[in-house]
Motif scaffolding. Structure first.
Motif, PDB file in Angstrom:
ATOM      1  N   ASP A  14       0.863  -1.185   0.000  1.00 15.36           N
ATOM      2  CA  ASP A  14       0.000   0.000   0.000  1.00 15.36           C
ATOM      3  C   ASP A  14       0.894   1.228   0.000  1.00 15.36           C
ATOM      4  O   ASP A  14       1.830   1.316   0.796  1.00 15.36           O
ATOM      5  CB  ASP A  14      -0.865   0.054   1.274  1.00 15.36           C
ATOM      6  CG  ASP A  14      -1.837  -1.093   1.326  1.00 15.36           C
ATOM      7  OD1 ASP A  14      -2.286  -1.530   0.254  1.00 15.36           O
ATOM      8  OD2 ASP A  14      -2.128  -1.571   2.434  1.00 15.36           O
ATOM      9  N   GLU A  15       0.567   2.163  -0.860  1.00 18.01           N
ATOM     10  CA  GLU A  15       1.394   3.383  -0.949  1.00 18.01           C
ATOM     11  C   GLU A  15       1.473   4.060   0.427  1.00 18.01           C
ATOM     12  O   GLU A  15       2.530   4.460   0.870  1.00 18.01           O
ATOM     13  CB  GLU A  15       0.788   4.323  -2.013  1.00 18.01           C
ATOM     14  CG  GLU A  15       1.728   5.382  -2.524  1.00 18.01           C
ATOM     15  CD  GLU A  15       3.102   4.845  -3.008  1.00 18.01           C
ATOM     16  OE1 GLU A  15       4.093   5.508  -2.695  1.00 18.01           O
ATOM     17  OE2 GLU A  15       3.161   3.778  -3.663  1.00 18.01           O
ATOM     18  N   ILE A  65      11.417 -15.678   8.200  1.00 15.07           N
ATOM     19  CA  ILE A  65      10.874 -16.466   7.075  1.00 15.07           C
ATOM     20  C   ILE A  65       9.399 -16.104   6.874  1.00 15.07           C
ATOM     21  O   ILE A  65       8.949 -15.854   5.759  1.00 15.07           O
ATOM     22  CB  ILE A  65      11.078 -17.981   7.311  1.00 15.07           C
ATOM     23  CG1 ILE A  65      12.566 -18.307   7.226  1.00 15.07           C
ATOM     24  CG2 ILE A  65      10.281 -18.822   6.297  1.00 15.07           C
ATOM     25  CD1 ILE A  65      12.943 -19.713   7.658  1.00 15.07           C
ATOM     26  N   LYS A  66       8.652 -16.023   7.996  1.00 19.50           N
ATOM     27  CA  LYS A  66       7.230 -15.630   7.916  1.00 19.50           C
ATOM     28  C   LYS A  66       7.081 -14.225   7.358  1.00 19.50           C
ATOM     29  O   LYS A  66       6.272 -13.967   6.468  1.00 19.50           O
ATOM     30  CB  LYS A  66       6.606 -15.655   9.322  1.00 19.50           C
ATOM     31  CG  LYS A  66       6.096 -16.991   9.754  1.00 19.50           C
ATOM     32  CD  LYS A  66       5.326 -16.822  11.045  1.00 19.50           C
ATOM     33  CE  LYS A  66       5.071 -18.175  11.679  1.00 19.50           C
ATOM     34  NZ  LYS A  66       4.457 -18.036  12.991  1.00 19.50           N
ATOM     35  N   PRO A  71       2.373 -10.901   2.352  1.00 17.76           N
ATOM     36  CA  PRO A  71       2.001 -10.170   1.125  1.00 17.76           C
ATOM     37  C   PRO A  71       1.792  -8.666   1.328  1.00 17.76           C
ATOM     38  O   PRO A  71       1.578  -7.949   0.354  1.00 17.76           O
ATOM     39  CB  PRO A  71       0.674 -10.832   0.717  1.00 17.76           C
ATOM     40  CG  PRO A  71       0.125 -11.418   1.970  1.00 17.76           C
ATOM     41  CD  PRO A  71       1.303 -11.774   2.837  1.00 17.76           C
ATOM     42  N   ARG A  72       1.882  -8.192   2.572  1.00 16.19           N
ATOM     43  CA  ARG A  72       1.683  -6.760   2.810  1.00 16.19           C
ATOM     44  C   ARG A  72       2.892  -5.910   2.420  1.00 16.19           C
ATOM     45  O   ARG A  72       2.836  -4.698   2.367  1.00 16.19           O
ATOM     46  CB  ARG A  72       1.337  -6.502   4.279  1.00 16.19           C
ATOM     47  CG  ARG A  72      -0.061  -6.964   4.613  1.00 16.19           C
ATOM     48  CD  ARG A  72      -0.308  -6.886   6.091  1.00 16.19           C
ATOM     49  NE  ARG A  72       0.325  -7.992   6.799  1.00 16.19           N
ATOM     50  CZ  ARG A  72       0.129  -8.248   8.081  1.00 16.19           C
ATOM     51  NH1 ARG A  72      -0.646  -7.469   8.797  1.00 16.19           N
ATOM     52  NH2 ARG A  72       0.711  -9.286   8.670  1.00 16.19           N
TER      53      ARG A  72
END
Ligand SMILES: Cc1cc2nc3c(=O)[nH]c(=O)nc-3n(C[C@H](O)[C@H](O)[C@H](O)COP(=O)(O)O)c2cc1C
Length: 147
Positions: A14-15, A65-66, A71-72
């Motif tokens: 997100d920008e 690793i997580k 994906p954020r």
């Protein structure tokens, strides 16, 4: 138990991450990190994250690793990984410092010290610059213990 310090930077997808998202990320992370014996600091500048994690080697490795699959954020770059005998960021299990939210005087101080692009303080890739920024952020937090 052997301990390490891991520092990475990344870009938020997100920008401008919303305050709500950041709040929930900080609260869940603080709780989880506490249970794992991990401490650290997360800096946000515009859409750039810079995080330092300190704690038991196995716990920090698994967490990274997580985090690296989350994906954020993307473009994750490991800046430093070292075994340590002393923590430098042990005050908080997870503390977010949004550079944009700092008071004017503090932002001006940082803007003179670190590279700036489009009014946003840039997260450098060189370790000594990154350390300096992390330590500055830590000092701002210590001077505002009520927040
Ligand atoms: C920039 C960023 C920093 C994060 N920092 C932490 C952290 O310090 N501790 C943590 O538990 N999760 C952190 N997370 C969240 C993890 O990526 C992950 O969502 C969380 O550990 C839960 O994973 P799980 O549901 O697979 O157990 C972070 C995520 C992002 C995007």
């Amino acid at each position: 138990m052997e301990e390490c310090r891991l520092i990475y930077k990344s870009l938020s997808v997100d920008e401008i991450p919303s305050n709500e998202d950041l709040k929930s990320l900080t609260e869940t992370s603080a709780e989880r990190n506490k249970n794992l014996g991990i401490s650290g600091l997360l800096i946000l500048s515009g859409n750039q994250f810079l995080q330092v994690l300190e704690g038991p080697v196995g716990a920090v490795n698994e967490l990274f690793i997580k985090i690296s699959k989350d994906p954020r954020h993307h473009k994750i770059e490991l800046i430093n990984y070292e075994y340590i005998t002393q923590r430098h960021f042990e005050e908080w299990n997870m503390r977010l410092v949004d550079l944009w939210d700092l008071e004017g005087k503090t932002r001006t101080f940082l803007s003179r010290k670190y590279p700036v692009k489009d009014q946003v303080i840039q997260i450098h890739h060189q370790l000594h610059v990154v350390y300096s920024l992390l330590l500055d952020a830590k000092l701002f937090c210590i001077n505002k213990p009520w927040e």
